[in-house]
Every structure is written in structure tokens, then in C-alpha cells.
Design a protein around this motif. Structure first.
Motif, PDB file in Angstrom:
ATOM      1  N   TRP A 236      44.603  30.730  62.563  1.00  0.00           N
ATOM      2  CA  TRP A 236      44.399  31.725  61.703  1.00  0.00           C
ATOM      3  C   TRP A 236      45.098  32.729  61.644  1.00  0.00           C
TER       4      TRP A 236
ATOM      5  N   HIS B  82      48.718  32.236  60.093  1.00  0.00           N
ATOM      6  CA  HIS B  82      48.571  32.342  58.606  1.00  0.00           C
ATOM      7  C   HIS B  82      48.186  33.695  57.987  1.00  0.00           C
TER       8      HIS B  82
ATOM      9  N   ARG C 299      50.698  35.863  55.464  1.00  0.00           N
ATOM     10  CA  ARG C 299      50.184  36.597  54.020  1.00  0.00           C
ATOM     11  C   ARG C 299      50.241  37.923  54.139  1.00  0.00           C
TER      12      ARG C 299
END
Lengths: 148, 216
Positions: free
Chosen positions: B73, B76, B80
Motif C-alpha cells: 500500500w 502505491h 499517488r
């Protein structure tokens, strides 16, 4: 939209508003008319408001420093103008105020505040300034308070 | 002085400002952020159900798997976050000031409902950052079995700070709401510095005592 008006609209989902509540809502939307006019002044006169301020501080620091400081005031003023239209100090605090409060106070801010206030009073005049004044106080506090 | 550029450009403020960041489309039944990336409101019970299911299926390996989930997680999340902030502020993440970055991270946690993140920089002399998260959704209060259990958060913070600092930092949790503590507390630093801390946590030393030892 300020909390009182929002609460009234939420209430109106369940029942008709009482006469007094209706009056409060009416005053809110009537006031918006004037507040939008003040907003329009701030929007269309942005350059005229800031140019004299920039001129008066141009020898106090280098150009990048001055532009960085002015940029914060331009951003805060735009946020405060929108919060004034909606008569919503919380909106300013949440969208703009906390962002500027979290940054270190710029040494030029007190001087800019003094000059900008005088400019705003002149541009908005005796009718417009009182509507904007509470939001000015709020934005000035956010930018000029020393941060840790 | 080029004031025209100042007036003709937007002045970005708080990217994660509540009300502006989360947007919903009732017709589609979706939530998204201000850039259009989809968001999900995951119920607390689903988190508990995943933990329960993992525990049942893989037993003692569950913490490791959860920490790995947090790491994936984190990869990512950082990609982002840096893309979104760079686009919004018009400069790469590395050029944000430390105050801006810390503010964004704190707000990001708040607006997603991941808790109230607080940074304590006073441990920098020990080569560490101390982080606290109050109201973390990743562990159930007072549910613990003696050791800190915010494994997802540990993995997430570890990878996030590896990217931010550009170093192979590690994250060790030293207090946990599952053990009745007021917040989840984490130390982030280089592995050699954190090695004794991990041992102290395993031996059951309280967070205050660990921090006290680090001060000496």
C-alpha cells in the motif's frame, strides 16, 4: 454556506420553516447579494489592491522574497473573499486558514498586513469594508501569528 | 517585479481541505478525490473481518502478511501522493518545504479517516522520528495480546518514509491502542539504530521507558 443557514436548510427537509427561521434564511440570501458585490470588487481590483503594497515594500527585501510573501496574501485574500460571500468563517479556516497557519510566519507579513488593510479599506469603501472586515481579521491572524 | 504572473495564476492552498478533497457521485455510487481518483469508505467491521479471516487461515503469519500489505500500500500511496501533490502545487514533492509536507501528510490522514497523525522531531539527535497516530482505524482498542498490533500502519509508514528520506529506514511500533494506550506510536530510523528498540518492545518495555532510554 454558514452553519446557521445550513442548519435551516436541513430543518426544511423535515418540515416547513417557522416564520422566524424563514426570516433568517431570507436575510442570509439577501445579504449574499451585497457580499457578491464586495467579492466582485476584490476580484476585479486585485491588481490595484496589491500594486501599491508591492511598491511600498520593494526595497525591503529581494524580489523572490517579496513575491513569496505577497503570494500568500493573494491566496489568503481569495479564500477570505469566498468565505465572505458565503458568510462562513469555518470555510476559510478549513480551506485556507489552517494551511497558512501551519507555515512559518514571513518577516514581511506584518508590514504587508498594515499596507494591505489600508488599501482594502480604500477600495471597498465605507459600505464594503465592514462586510469584509471580520474575514480580514481572520486572515491576518492566520498569516501574522508566529508559528512553531 | 512581475506581479502579473502572481495575479494570473492560481495560488494553491490545502490540497486535502475537507469538503474540497472528497467528492461523491450519487448516480454512479462512487466517491473520488479532487483529482478523480476513486476513494472507498471501508467499514471498520470489514477491517476486523479481514484480520479475523487472516488469523484463522494463517495464524501466526498474519502480522507479517499485514505488514507486507502495508508495504505494498505504501508503494502505491507514495506514488499517488507525490503525483497528486506535484500536480496541485506545481512542483515536485521534494521541493515542498518540510512544513508543507508534514501538513499535507497530517491532513491526508485526517481527511481519509486514518486518524490524527502527530510528528515529534525531538528524537532527531537519536537519528529517529517519532510518530503518533490517535484514532487509528487499523487496530481495535483494548483488543491486544501483549504486543503492538498496527502491522498495516508499520508497513505503510516504513515504505512512505523510505521514499521521503531516500534511506532504507525501518519502523517499529512502541505503543498501541490495542494495548489500552492512548495512541499508536512509532519510531522511524535506520535499522542499526532501531535494533535495540525492537528488542525492548519484544521484552515488553513500555513506550515511555523506551523513549527515556533513547534520551540517555
Amino acid at each position: 454556506m454558514n452553519r446557521t443557514a445550513l442548519n435551516l436548510l436541513n430543518t426544511a427537509e423535515e418540515r416547513y420553516l417557522e416564520a422566524e427561521e424563514q426570516q433568517q434564511l431570507w436575510q442570509y440570501f439577501q445579504g449574499m447579494n451585497t457580499r457578491i458585490k464586495v467579492y466582485e470588487e476584490l476580484r476585479s481590483q486585485e491588481a490595484q489592491i496589491f500594486r501599491p503594497v508591492a511598491r511600498q515594500i520593494q526595497n525591503t527585501a529581494d524580489e523572490t522574497t517579496i513575491l513569496t510573501a505577497l503570494r500568500a496574501w493573494v491566496g489568503a485574500l481569495r479564500g477570505a473573499a469566498l468565505a465572505m460571500v458565503l458568510d462562513d468563517p469555518e470555510l476559510f479556516q478549513q480551506r485556507v486558514g489552517e494551511w497558512y497557519q501551519a507555515r512559518p510566519a514571513h518577516p514581511l507579513h506584518p508590514k504587508i498586513a498594515q499596507l494591505l488593510k489600508a488599501q482594502l479599506k480604500t477600495v471597498l469603501g465605507a459600505q464594503g469594508w465592514p462586510l469584509f472586515a471580520p474575514f480580514w481579521e481572520q486572515m491576518q491572524r492566520c498569516l501574522c501569528t508566529a508559528h512553531t | 517585479m512581475d506581479l502579473e504572473a502572481l495575479f494570473s495564476q492560481p495560488v494553491p492552498g490545502d490540497y486535502f481541505a475537507p469538503g474540497a478533497y472528497v467528492q461523491g457521485d450519487l448516480e454512479l455510487g462512487t466517491l473520488s478525490n479532487r483529482r478523480g481518483n476513486r476513494l472507498l469508505a471501508i467499514p471498520e467491521y470489514l477491517v476486523r473481518a479481514i484480520y479475523g479471516g487472516l488469523e484463522q487461515e494463517i495464524g501466526k503469519a498474519a502480522p507479517l502478511v499485514l505488514q507486507n500489505c502495508g508495504r505494498h500500500w505504501g508503494q502505491h500511496f507514495f506514488a499517488r501522493l507525490s503525483e497528486e501533490l506535484a500536480e496541485y502545487y506545481g512542483k515536485p514533492l521534494a521541493e515542498l518545504t518540510m512544513q508543507e509536507l508534514v501538513y499535507c501528510l497530517t491532513r491526508c490522514w485526517q481527511v481519509h479517516g486514518w486518524g490524527q497523525l502527530q510528528f515529534d522531531w525531538s528524537w532527531h539527535t537519536a537519528g529517529m522520528i517519532c510518530l503518533q497516530n490517535q484514532y487509528s482505524p487499523w487496530v481495535k482498542p483494548n483488543s491486544g495480546d501483549g504486543s503492538p498490533a498496527a502491522h498495516v500502519e508499520v508497513g505503510l509508514l516504513e515504505v512512505l518514509f523510505q521514499h521521503i528520506t531516500g534511506r532504507q529506514v525501518q519502523c517499529v511500533q512502541i505503543s498501541c491502542i490495542s494495548l489500552g494506550h492512548p495512541s499508536n506510536q512509532f519510531l522511524i530510523g535506520l535499522p542499526e539504530r532501531l535494533e535495540p528498540v525492537a528488542d525492548w518492545v519484544k521484552s515488553g518495555l513500555a513506550a515511555a521507558a523506551i523513549l527515556e532510554r533513547l534520551r540517555q
